[in-house]
Design a protein around this motif. Structure first.
Motif: not given
Length: 102
Positions: A72, A77-84, A86-87, A90
């Motif tokens: 996290n 927030f948790y850092v997962e493949k989906t979060t990355f 999104t980064v 963006s």
């Protein structure tokens, strides 16, 4: 007339390459962790058949896997493949805007 922004496309490509490299590394680590978590039971069974030294090493690895918590960002927030992903999307949108309004 580009002025001091003449090397902006090279910078953009460098940033994109770094983002993709980090995404690949994060994805590989995440996949590896998931596979090891699935096989922790098999590792326990394997530890029963090994000698004492290897059994201790496998037990340490199993304990580390069982105690592992999701990665996290300072508890926000948790850092997962989906979060990355999104980064990355963006960042790409920002870079496209930078190139468009150059």
């Amino acid at each position: 007339m580009r002025g001091s922004h003449g090397n902006l496309p090279a910078i953009v490509l460098g940033v994109l390459a770094m983002l993709l490299l980090v995404f690949y590394i994060v994805g590989f680590c995440d996949d590896t962790h998931q596979v090891l978590a699935v096989f922790s039971h098999k590792l326990s069974l394997m530890a029963l058949q090994c000698d004492d030294d290897n059994t201790n090493k496998l037990q340490i690895a199993i304990n580390m896997l069982n105690n592992e918590k999701p990665f996290n960002a300072l508890g926000l927030f948790y850092v997962e493949k989906t979060t990355f992903m999104t980064v990355i999307s963006s960042s790409i949108a920002y870079l496209v805007m930078m190139l468009t309004f150059d």
